[in-house]
Design a protein around this motif. Structure first.
Motif, PDB file in Angstrom:
ATOM      1  N   TYR A  77      17.778  33.432 -41.251  1.00  0.00           N
ATOM      2  CA  TYR A  77      16.589  32.827 -40.665  1.00  0.00           C
ATOM      3  C   TYR A  77      16.244  33.474 -39.321  1.00  0.00           C
ATOM      4  CZ  TYR A  77      17.936  29.219 -43.993  1.00  0.00           C
ATOM      5  OH  TYR A  77      18.292  28.546 -45.138  1.00  0.00           O
ATOM      6  N   LEU A  78      14.973  33.426 -38.995  1.00  0.00           N
ATOM      7  CA  LEU A  78      14.520  33.856 -37.675  1.00  0.00           C
ATOM      8  C   LEU A  78      13.592  32.773 -37.139  1.00  0.00           C
ATOM      9  CD1 LEU A  78      14.607  36.195 -35.593  1.00  0.00           C
ATOM     10  CD2 LEU A  78      12.418  36.948 -36.561  1.00  0.00           C
ATOM     11  N   GLN A  79      14.103  31.989 -36.199  1.00  0.00           N
ATOM     12  CA  GLN A  79      13.302  30.960 -35.546  1.00  0.00           C
ATOM     13  C   GLN A  79      12.552  31.604 -34.387  1.00  0.00           C
ATOM     14  OE1 GLN A  79      12.842  27.605 -36.309  1.00  0.00           O
ATOM     15  NE2 GLN A  79      11.291  27.693 -34.688  1.00  0.00           N
ATOM     16  N   MET A  80      11.228  31.500 -34.424  1.00  0.00           N
ATOM     17  CA  MET A  80      10.395  32.137 -33.413  1.00  0.00           C
ATOM     18  C   MET A  80       9.629  31.071 -32.640  1.00  0.00           C
ATOM     19  SD  MET A  80       8.971  35.386 -35.608  1.00  0.00           S
ATOM     20  CE  MET A  80       7.861  34.382 -36.586  1.00  0.00           C
ATOM     21  N   ASN A  81       9.882  30.989 -31.352  1.00  0.00           N
ATOM     22  CA  ASN A  81       9.212  30.019 -30.483  1.00  0.00           C
ATOM     23  C   ASN A  81       8.376  30.730 -29.424  1.00  0.00           C
ATOM     24  OD1 ASN A  81      10.591  27.947 -31.881  1.00  0.00           O
ATOM     25  ND2 ASN A  81      12.319  28.043 -30.449  1.00  0.00           N
ATOM     26  N   SER A  82       7.495  29.980 -28.809  1.00  0.00           N
ATOM     27  CA  SER A  82       6.643  30.512 -27.726  1.00  0.00           C
ATOM     28  C   SER A  82       5.954  31.798 -28.147  1.00  0.00           C
ATOM     29  CB  SER A  82       7.485  30.742 -26.458  1.00  0.00           C
ATOM     30  OG  SER A  82       8.103  29.550 -26.032  1.00  0.00           O
ATOM     31  N   LEU A  83       5.373  31.779 -29.313  1.00  0.00           N
ATOM     32  CA  LEU A  83       4.739  32.985 -29.852  1.00  0.00           C
ATOM     33  C   LEU A  83       3.497  33.348 -29.057  1.00  0.00           C
ATOM     34  CD1 LEU A  83       5.251  32.148 -33.603  1.00  0.00           C
ATOM     35  CD2 LEU A  83       6.130  34.196 -32.457  1.00  0.00           C
ATOM     36  N   ASN A  84       3.253  34.635 -28.949  1.00  0.00           N
ATOM     37  CA  ASN A  84       2.046  35.127 -28.295  1.00  0.00           C
ATOM     38  C   ASN A  84       1.423  36.230 -29.141  1.00  0.00           C
ATOM     39  OD1 ASN A  84       3.251  37.747 -27.428  1.00  0.00           O
ATOM     40  ND2 ASN A  84       4.541  36.399 -26.187  1.00  0.00           N
ATOM     41  N   ALA A  85       0.259  36.677 -28.739  1.00  0.00           N
ATOM     42  CA  ALA A  85      -0.492  37.633 -29.550  1.00  0.00           C
ATOM     43  C   ALA A  85       0.287  38.915 -29.793  1.00  0.00           C
ATOM     44  CB  ALA A  85      -1.831  37.939 -28.882  1.00  0.00           C
ATOM     45  N   GLU A  86       1.141  39.296 -28.847  1.00  0.00           N
ATOM     46  CA  GLU A  86       1.931  40.527 -28.996  1.00  0.00           C
ATOM     47  C   GLU A  86       2.990  40.422 -30.093  1.00  0.00           C
ATOM     48  OE1 GLU A  86      -0.508  40.659 -25.931  1.00  0.00           O
ATOM     49  OE2 GLU A  86       1.152  39.190 -25.887  1.00  0.00           O
ATOM     50  N   ASP A  87       3.222  39.220 -30.584  1.00  0.00           N
ATOM     51  CA  ASP A  87       4.181  39.025 -31.680  1.00  0.00           C
ATOM     52  C   ASP A  87       3.534  39.227 -33.049  1.00  0.00           C
ATOM     53  OD1 ASP A  87       5.462  36.338 -29.725  1.00  0.00           O
ATOM     54  OD2 ASP A  87       6.415  38.300 -30.000  1.00  0.00           O
ATOM     55  N   THR A  88       2.235  39.423 -33.083  1.00  0.00           N
ATOM     56  CA  THR A  88       1.537  39.644 -34.343  1.00  0.00           C
ATOM     57  C   THR A  88       1.996  40.946 -34.991  1.00  0.00           C
ATOM     58  OG1 THR A  88      -0.420  38.396 -33.659  1.00  0.00           O
ATOM     59  CG2 THR A  88      -0.714  40.025 -35.399  1.00  0.00           C
ATOM     60  N   ALA A  89       2.479  40.852 -36.217  1.00  0.00           N
ATOM     61  CA  ALA A  89       3.016  42.018 -36.918  1.00  0.00           C
ATOM     62  C   ALA A  89       3.454  41.602 -38.320  1.00  0.00           C
ATOM     63  CB  ALA A  89       4.206  42.602 -36.158  1.00  0.00           C
ATOM     64  N   VAL A  90       3.789  42.596 -39.117  1.00  0.00           N
ATOM     65  CA  VAL A  90       4.506  42.337 -40.364  1.00  0.00           C
ATOM     66  C   VAL A  90       5.995  42.320 -40.021  1.00  0.00           C
ATOM     67  CG1 VAL A  90       5.101  43.202 -42.644  1.00  0.00           C
ATOM     68  CG2 VAL A  90       2.738  43.376 -41.813  1.00  0.00           C
ATOM     69  N   TYR A  91       6.662  41.258 -40.392  1.00  0.00           N
ATOM     70  CA  TYR A  91       8.092  41.106 -40.147  1.00  0.00           C
ATOM     71  C   TYR A  91       8.843  41.323 -41.455  1.00  0.00           C
ATOM     72  CZ  TYR A  91       7.196  39.094 -35.548  1.00  0.00           C
ATOM     73  OH  TYR A  91       6.811  38.896 -34.233  1.00  0.00           O
ATOM     74  N   TYR A  92       9.887  42.101 -41.386  1.00  0.00           N
ATOM     75  CA  TYR A  92      10.688  42.299 -42.581  1.00  0.00           C
ATOM     76  C   TYR A  92      12.168  42.315 -42.236  1.00  0.00           C
ATOM     77  CZ  TYR A  92      10.846  47.275 -41.253  1.00  0.00           C
ATOM     78  OH  TYR A  92      11.029  48.464 -40.593  1.00  0.00           O
ATOM     79  N   CYS A  93      12.974  41.934 -43.198  1.00  0.00           N
ATOM     80  CA  CYS A  93      14.414  41.980 -43.014  1.00  0.00           C
ATOM     81  C   CYS A  93      14.973  43.182 -43.767  1.00  0.00           C
ATOM     82  CB  CYS A  93      15.086  40.688 -43.473  1.00  0.00           C
ATOM     83  SG  CYS A  93      14.751  40.205 -45.180  1.00  0.00           S
ATOM     84  N   ALA A  94      16.106  43.642 -43.301  1.00  0.00           N
ATOM     85  CA  ALA A  94      16.696  44.842 -43.861  1.00  0.00           C
ATOM     86  C   ALA A  94      18.213  44.795 -43.718  1.00  0.00           C
ATOM     87  CB  ALA A  94      16.142  46.075 -43.157  1.00  0.00           C
ATOM     88  N   THR A  95      18.886  45.527 -44.581  1.00  0.00           N
ATOM     89  CA  THR A  95      20.348  45.597 -44.495  1.00  0.00           C
ATOM     90  C   THR A  95      20.761  46.685 -43.514  1.00  0.00           C
ATOM     91  OG1 THR A  95      20.497  47.156 -46.328  1.00  0.00           O
ATOM     92  CG2 THR A  95      20.563  44.826 -46.874  1.00  0.00           C
TER      93      THR A  95
END
Length: 121
Positions: A77-95
């Motif tokens: 899991y990735l809990q993301m708080n206090s988000l702002n516009a600079e956090d806008t992106a495609v997020y992906y997980c990887a090994t």
């Protein structure tokens, strides 16, 4: 074959929160979260060791994001708080081979398709 499937992305207002999930098929592996915005390079967000005892974060998310895992559910899991516009992106997980402070530049052997996170009012 390792498969990773992300979920939990979406549209959120500035200051809001989201929790992303990464379901890993049948294996307990070192997992990293990365993100990529249009026209920008990949950015390392966080990584977590197999047991969940070692974590690292990118400088831009420290204190706001928290990575965790439930190995019984093969999910990170990735809990993301206090988000702002600079956090806008495609997020992906990887090994990853290991979770270290150098994870942002590590080579990922397997990755998921990604989930879009958009922070906007």
């Amino acid at each position: 074959q390792v498969q990773l499937v992300e979920s939990g992305g979406g549209l959120v207002q500035p200051g809001g929160s989201l929790r992303l999930s990464c379901a890993v098929s049948g294996f307990t592996l070192v997992i990293g979260w990365f993100r990529q915005a249009p026209g920008k390079e990949r950015e390392g967000v966080s990584c977590i060791s197999k047991a969940g005892t070692i974590t690292y974060y990118g400088d831009s998310v420290k204190g706001r994001f928290t990575i965790s895992r439930d190995n019984a559910k093969n999910t990170v899991y990735l809990q993301m708080n206090s988000l702002n516009a600079e956090d806008t992106a495609v997020y992906y997980c990887a090994t990853l081979t290991q979770c270290t402070a150098q994870f942002p530049t590590a080579v990922a052997r397997y990755r998921g398709q990604g989930t879009q996170v958009t922070v906007s009012s």
